[in-house]
Design a protein around this motif. Structure first.
Motif, PDB file in Angstrom:
ATOM      1  N   LEU A   1       0.871  -1.178   0.000  1.00  0.00           N
ATOM      2  CA  LEU A   1       0.000   0.000   0.000  1.00  0.00           C
ATOM      3  C   LEU A   1       0.905   1.225   0.000  1.00  0.00           C
ATOM      4  O   LEU A   1       1.872   1.281   0.769  1.00  0.00           O
ATOM      5  CB  LEU A   1      -0.891   0.002   1.239  1.00  0.00           C
ATOM      6  CG  LEU A   1      -1.847   1.199   1.340  1.00  0.00           C
ATOM      7  CD1 LEU A   1      -2.913   1.140   0.238  1.00  0.00           C
ATOM      8  CD2 LEU A   1      -2.527   1.232   2.706  1.00  0.00           C
ATOM      9  N   MET A   2       0.641   2.173  -0.874  1.00  0.00           N
ATOM     10  CA  MET A   2       1.499   3.353  -0.960  1.00  0.00           C
ATOM     11  C   MET A   2       0.720   4.608  -0.610  1.00  0.00           C
ATOM     12  O   MET A   2      -0.301   4.918  -1.236  1.00  0.00           O
ATOM     13  CB  MET A   2       2.073   3.477  -2.375  1.00  0.00           C
ATOM     14  CG  MET A   2       3.028   2.331  -2.738  1.00  0.00           C
ATOM     15  SD  MET A   2       3.717   2.511  -4.399  1.00  0.00           S
ATOM     16  CE  MET A   2       2.340   1.988  -5.412  1.00  0.00           C
ATOM     17  N   LEU A   3       1.205   5.325   0.400  1.00  0.00           N
ATOM     18  CA  LEU A   3       0.625   6.616   0.760  1.00  0.00           C
ATOM     19  C   LEU A   3       1.493   7.720   0.168  1.00  0.00           C
ATOM     20  O   LEU A   3       2.714   7.559   0.035  1.00  0.00           O
ATOM     21  CB  LEU A   3       0.588   6.775   2.279  1.00  0.00           C
ATOM     22  CG  LEU A   3      -0.159   5.701   3.063  1.00  0.00           C
ATOM     23  CD1 LEU A   3      -0.002   5.943   4.564  1.00  0.00           C
ATOM     24  CD2 LEU A   3      -1.633   5.681   2.683  1.00  0.00           C
TER      25      LEU A   3
ATOM     26  N   LEU B   1       3.665   0.750   2.872  1.00  0.00           N
ATOM     27  CA  LEU B   1       3.181  -0.110   3.948  1.00  0.00           C
ATOM     28  C   LEU B   1       3.150  -1.545   3.447  1.00  0.00           C
ATOM     29  O   LEU B   1       2.466  -1.859   2.478  1.00  0.00           O
ATOM     30  CB  LEU B   1       1.761   0.350   4.298  1.00  0.00           C
ATOM     31  CG  LEU B   1       1.295   0.281   5.713  1.00  0.00           C
ATOM     32  CD1 LEU B   1       2.211   1.053   6.641  1.00  0.00           C
ATOM     33  CD2 LEU B   1      -0.120   0.840   5.802  1.00  0.00           C
ATOM     34  N   ARG B   2       3.916  -2.410   4.131  1.00  0.00           N
ATOM     35  CA  ARG B   2       3.953  -3.822   3.712  1.00  0.00           C
ATOM     36  C   ARG B   2       2.722  -4.525   4.252  1.00  0.00           C
ATOM     37  O   ARG B   2       2.444  -4.485   5.447  1.00  0.00           O
ATOM     38  CB  ARG B   2       5.242  -4.452   4.255  1.00  0.00           C
ATOM     39  CG  ARG B   2       5.510  -5.847   3.771  1.00  0.00           C
ATOM     40  CD  ARG B   2       6.968  -6.216   3.922  1.00  0.00           C
ATOM     41  NE  ARG B   2       7.377  -6.231   5.326  1.00  0.00           N
ATOM     42  CZ  ARG B   2       8.655  -6.316   5.718  1.00  0.00           C
ATOM     43  NH1 ARG B   2       9.622  -6.396   4.820  1.00  0.00           N
ATOM     44  NH2 ARG B   2       8.968  -6.328   6.991  1.00  0.00           N
ATOM     45  N   HIS B   3       1.965  -5.175   3.347  1.00  0.00           N
ATOM     46  CA  HIS B   3       0.709  -5.810   3.771  1.00  0.00           C
ATOM     47  C   HIS B   3       0.942  -6.891   4.820  1.00  0.00           C
ATOM     48  O   HIS B   3       0.154  -7.044   5.747  1.00  0.00           O
ATOM     49  CB  HIS B   3       0.001  -6.459   2.574  1.00  0.00           C
ATOM     50  CG  HIS B   3      -0.522  -5.490   1.583  1.00  0.00           C
ATOM     51  ND1 HIS B   3      -1.407  -4.493   1.895  1.00  0.00           N
ATOM     52  CD2 HIS B   3      -0.300  -5.360   0.250  1.00  0.00           C
ATOM     53  CE1 HIS B   3      -1.707  -3.795   0.806  1.00  0.00           C
ATOM     54  NE2 HIS B   3      -1.043  -4.307  -0.204  1.00  0.00           N
ATOM     55  N   SER B   4       2.028  -7.660   4.670  1.00  0.00           N
ATOM     56  CA  SER B   4       2.177  -8.855   5.510  1.00  0.00           C
ATOM     57  C   SER B   4       2.293  -8.510   6.995  1.00  0.00           C
ATOM     58  O   SER B   4       1.768  -9.241   7.828  1.00  0.00           O
ATOM     59  CB  SER B   4       3.384  -9.673   5.053  1.00  0.00           C
ATOM     60  OG  SER B   4       4.564  -8.904   5.152  1.00  0.00           O
TER      61      SER B   4
ATOM     62  N   THR C   1     -10.296   8.141   6.379  1.00  0.00           N
ATOM     63  CA  THR C   1     -10.844   8.619   5.107  1.00  0.00           C
ATOM     64  C   THR C   1      -9.893   9.598   4.433  1.00  0.00           C
ATOM     65  O   THR C   1      -9.775   9.617   3.210  1.00  0.00           O
ATOM     66  CB  THR C   1     -12.228   9.283   5.279  1.00  0.00           C
ATOM     67  OG1 THR C   1     -12.108  10.288   6.292  1.00  0.00           O
ATOM     68  CG2 THR C   1     -13.271   8.276   5.692  1.00  0.00           C
ATOM     69  N   ARG C   2      -9.176  10.384   5.234  1.00  0.00           N
ATOM     70  CA  ARG C   2      -8.212  11.307   4.613  1.00  0.00           C
ATOM     71  C   ARG C   2      -7.078  10.523   3.959  1.00  0.00           C
ATOM     72  O   ARG C   2      -6.561  10.919   2.916  1.00  0.00           O
ATOM     73  CB  ARG C   2      -7.654  12.286   5.656  1.00  0.00           C
ATOM     74  CG  ARG C   2      -8.715  13.238   6.193  1.00  0.00           C
ATOM     75  CD  ARG C   2      -8.119  14.226   7.177  1.00  0.00           C
ATOM     76  NE  ARG C   2      -7.428  15.307   6.507  1.00  0.00           N
ATOM     77  CZ  ARG C   2      -6.756  16.270   7.141  1.00  0.00           C
ATOM     78  NH1 ARG C   2      -6.693  16.248   8.460  1.00  0.00           N
ATOM     79  NH2 ARG C   2      -6.154  17.229   6.474  1.00  0.00           N
ATOM     80  N   LEU C   3      -6.681   9.415   4.584  1.00  0.00           N
ATOM     81  CA  LEU C   3      -5.587   8.623   4.021  1.00  0.00           C
ATOM     82  C   LEU C   3      -6.003   7.879   2.745  1.00  0.00           C
ATOM     83  O   LEU C   3      -5.181   7.613   1.875  1.00  0.00           O
ATOM     84  CB  LEU C   3      -5.045   7.635   5.053  1.00  0.00           C
ATOM     85  CG  LEU C   3      -4.191   8.279   6.152  1.00  0.00           C
ATOM     86  CD1 LEU C   3      -3.839   7.255   7.220  1.00  0.00           C
ATOM     87  CD2 LEU C   3      -2.926   8.904   5.576  1.00  0.00           C
TER      88      LEU C   3
ATOM     89  N   GLN D   1      -7.533  -3.658   4.567  1.00  0.00           N
ATOM     90  CA  GLN D   1      -7.004  -4.294   5.784  1.00  0.00           C
ATOM     91  C   GLN D   1      -5.787  -3.538   6.304  1.00  0.00           C
ATOM     92  O   GLN D   1      -5.659  -3.262   7.499  1.00  0.00           O
ATOM     93  CB  GLN D   1      -6.594  -5.751   5.494  1.00  0.00           C
ATOM     94  CG  GLN D   1      -7.716  -6.645   4.992  1.00  0.00           C
ATOM     95  CD  GLN D   1      -8.709  -7.027   6.074  1.00  0.00           C
ATOM     96  OE1 GLN D   1      -8.596  -6.578   7.214  1.00  0.00           O
ATOM     97  NE2 GLN D   1      -9.714  -7.820   5.719  1.00  0.00           N
ATOM     98  N   SER D   2      -4.870  -3.200   5.383  1.00  0.00           N
ATOM     99  CA  SER D   2      -3.625  -2.554   5.805  1.00  0.00           C
ATOM    100  C   SER D   2      -3.887  -1.154   6.353  1.00  0.00           C
ATOM    101  O   SER D   2      -3.262  -0.730   7.328  1.00  0.00           O
ATOM    102  CB  SER D   2      -2.636  -2.472   4.640  1.00  0.00           C
ATOM    103  OG  SER D   2      -2.134  -3.756   4.371  1.00  0.00           O
ATOM    104  N   LEU D   3      -4.819  -0.440   5.718  1.00  0.00           N
ATOM    105  CA  LEU D   3      -5.068   0.932   6.162  1.00  0.00           C
ATOM    106  C   LEU D   3      -5.806   0.957   7.508  1.00  0.00           C
ATOM    107  O   LEU D   3      -5.511   1.795   8.369  1.00  0.00           O
ATOM    108  CB  LEU D   3      -5.858   1.695   5.088  1.00  0.00           C
ATOM    109  CG  LEU D   3      -5.799   3.210   5.191  1.00  0.00           C
ATOM    110  CD1 LEU D   3      -4.366   3.716   5.116  1.00  0.00           C
ATOM    111  CD2 LEU D   3      -6.632   3.867   4.103  1.00  0.00           C
TER     112      LEU D   3
END
Lengths: 306, 361
Positions: free
Chosen positions: A117-119, A163-166, A253-255, A271-273
């Protein structure tokens, strides 16, 4: 071996033959170029980047950066960016090869690295605890990030919260941070000991000077950080500085809107967020000066790590 | 030989590649839009977890993106379904969206960027009107010439898009351009189509599906779609050939009936040459007769191979002229088969004039 340990001759020979491979955060990069001034800048900005052995490490991205051929090169020399044979952008003026490389690489990562996941956020770390600074219009996250880094925080990234999902860990991607326009003199006065790259006038984003990642951040680029705080900075000139707690649902929600690929990553992204906001304290940071903003963050960090 | 071609042709398993070969395969597969395809092949071969970490990450990144596109396509189709059902005519899903609806094995990991539909020519204007009334619109960048070209000379409407959607919708009334030397009676396609359970849509019969993909690839400019479409065709032939005893014979007969023998020849011969497809001897003997004369067949084989082979590690900033020449020859040929000479001359002259006019100083 590190990028900075190559002689100029060896660096140019490797790059011209497509044999320059190095690691940047979680990515293996192969770079082919014959542009000597660009290579000098690259080496100056990333001397600590580890070189990779071709026989061991396939690369995530294969990038070629060269001058555009044809008669136009005499009139207006230009540089083009290829990734795996594609040219996603119009050419840049030849002397803007380094900004083009950095932005081009960001584009490659943002549009294809959906394994994470990339922010669209800066990320720094202290005592093993990660602080996420999401980019919102007018937030001044790059300035605050650079300021914290100059005060000893470890730079994970100026641009990507990966963010690494695992396991929900934040993966570092310490790269040159493009400071723009007014923030350039501000940082050069605030943090004169940091390493700055050449001036690039009149790029598509105005005047740009890159701040090099500190050697220690580059040396620890394989070391993930545990997310601890999410702080949405909002800069207003001369305004009062205060940290205001933010409800987790609102931060969530902002993310979503801040993410490069929340929609693409479907359930995994959700899930990750959700895990991220559950594990973080979330704040809005109204701030009127860099010094006051850093002080507010440091006070929070000291309290949080006790 | 390109390492990607060698794994696609199943001459080598994915677990046999060493890291430096993977480095080439990743590049070639990204160029050819086949990264997510390789993800699923590695999973099938049970070797995904043994691949180098960077390879796992690149393949996963592409697989995630492709899953997202598949879901987006399903949503788009669900949104437009009531409107199309109102038209009361058969609607056939084509290409990627059809493979997905049928759950065919080559659909997993196959990129798709638009939704291709086939409707009867008599109904296309009323469906277009319904879509426009429901806020679907044409790309603003298309010129009057482009819009007229689509309508008068092609077998489809200009691509449409809904402001809330991700995907382009391409409405076709035939599989090939009606002005070409080959004409195809679309009514035959509707008669053979297979309805999808619990859906207002249908898909082409297996032979028609192959022939559509073959005509699409071998009659388009520059073999647009390239290696990925060739892999589709090879996988279809494998799958249908293994499933139904008389498939090959039906395919050959259908190609004659639909006047698409030449594209079938190119599709099957290329699948044999490049992707290791095994074709029963008697069938290949028959399909071979559908090809051009021997010297032309040899030239075409060289051009097609040159064109479909990924460029691997070559320096893209110094791309040679060989691929440029093969591209140009294939471009001329694709127009030659599609248009009568006078129309072709007019179209190319107009395009050349446009290109000169828009070339930056």
């Amino acid at each position: 071996m590190k990028l900075g340990e190559l002689s100029q001759v060896e660096l140019r020979r490797l790059a011209a033959n497509g044999g320059l491979r190095y690691r940047s955060g979680p990515f293996n990069l192969q770079l082919r170029t014959e542009l000597a001034p660009f290579l000098d800048t690259l080496q100056y900005m990333y001397p600590g980047a580890p070189l990779l052995d071709e026989a061991q490490h396939p690369c995530h991205f294969h990038i070629t950066l060269n001058a555009v051929g044809g008669w136009r090169r005499w009139l207006r020399p230009q540089v083009q960016f290829w990734v795996d044979g594609f040219t996603p952008f119009d050419p840049y003026p030849l002397d803007q090869a380094f900004p083009m490389y950095e932005w081009g690489l960001n584009w490659c990562i943002g549009t294809t690295a959906h394994q994470n996941l990339m922010l669209h956020s800066a990320v720094v770390e202290k005592n093993g605890q990660g602080l996420i600074l999401p980019a919102m219009p007018g937030s001044g996250k790059s300035t605050l990030c650079a300021g914290l880094v100059s005060r000893g925080w470890r730079l994970l990234s100026d641009e990507f919260g990966i963010l690494r999902h695992s396991d929900g860990q934040l993966l570092p991607l310490p790269r040159a941070a493009p400071l723009k326009n007014a923030s350039i003199p501000l940082m050069q006065v605030f943090a004169p000991d940091q390493r700055y790259g050449p001036r690039f006038d009149k790029t598509r984003k105005g005047l740009v000077v890159h701040l090099a990642p500190p050697p220690a951040s580059l040396a620890d680029q394989d070391l993930p950080a545990t997310p601890r705080w999410i702080i949405f900075p909002r800069y207003s000139d001369g305004g009062v500085t205060q940290l205001v707690p933010q409800p987790r649902a609102l931060a969530f929600t902002r993310l979503i809107n801040n993410s490069f690929n929340y929609l693409v990553t479907l359930e995994q992204g959700f899930q990750s967020l959700t895990r991220l906001v559950h594990h973080c304290d979330c704040y809005q940071l109204e701030n009127g000066s860099l010094e006051a903003a850093i002080e507010a963050v440091e006070t929070l960090a000291e309290g949080g790590s006790q | 030989m390109s390492p990607l071609l060698s794994v696609l042709a199943a001459e080598r398993g994915l677990q046999e590649l060493n890291p430096s070969e993977w480095d080439v395969v990743l590049r070639e597969a990204r160029q050819s839009r086949l990264l997510a395809y390789l993800y699923h092949r590695a999973a099938e071969q049970g070797c995904f977890d043994a691949l180098p970490q960077a390879v796992q990450e690149v393949l996963t990144g592409s697989r995630v993106y492709t899953d997202h596109m598949h879901l987006a396509a399903q949503n788009e189709l669900r949104n437009v379904a009531p409107l199309l059902a109102e038209a009361g005519c058969p609607v056939i899903l084509l290409k990627g969206i059809a493979y997905q609806a049928k759950g065919f094995p080559w659909s997993a990991g196959r990129r798709l960027s638009d939704i291709d539909l086939l409707v009867p020519k008599a109904e296309i204007a009323s469906i277009e009107a319904k879509l426009l009334a429901a806020d679907w619109c044409y790309d603003e960048e298309l010129s009057e010439y482009d819009l007229r070209y689509y309508r008068e000379w092609t077998h489809e409407l200009p691509p449409m898009r809904h402001p809330d959607g991700f995907m382009e919708l391409d409405l076709h009334h035939n599989l090939i351009q009606p002005t070409g030397r080959i004409t195809l009676d679309a009514a035959l396609l509707f008669r053979a189509a297979q309805a999808l359970p619990d859906s207002p849509f249908a898909v082409l019969s297996p032979p028609d599906m192959v022939l559509h993909s073959a005509t699409h690839l071998f009659m388009s400019d520059e073999l647009r779609g390239g290696l990925r479409d060739m892999v589709d065709i090879r996988d279809m032939l494998l799958h249908f050939g293994a499933g139904e005893a008389d498939f090959w014979q039906r395919l050959v007969e259908r190609a004659r009936q639909l006047d698409t023998t030449r594209p079938l020849y190119y599709a099957v011969s290329t699948a044999r040459n490049l992707l290791g497809l095994q074709v029963p001897d008697a069938v290949w003997h028959e399909i071979k007769q559908m090809g051009p004369s021997a010297p032309v067949a040899r030239l075409m084989r060289v051009l097609i191979t040159e064109h479909l082979t990924p460029m691997g590690t070559a320096d893209p900033s110094k791309s040679g002229h060989a691929q440029g020449l093969s591209r140009w020859l294939l471009f001329v040929r694709s127009h030659w088969v599609r248009m009568p000479p006078l129309l072709l001359a007019r179209h190319l002259a107009y395009k050349a004039w446009i290109r000169r006019g828009s070339a930056p100083a």
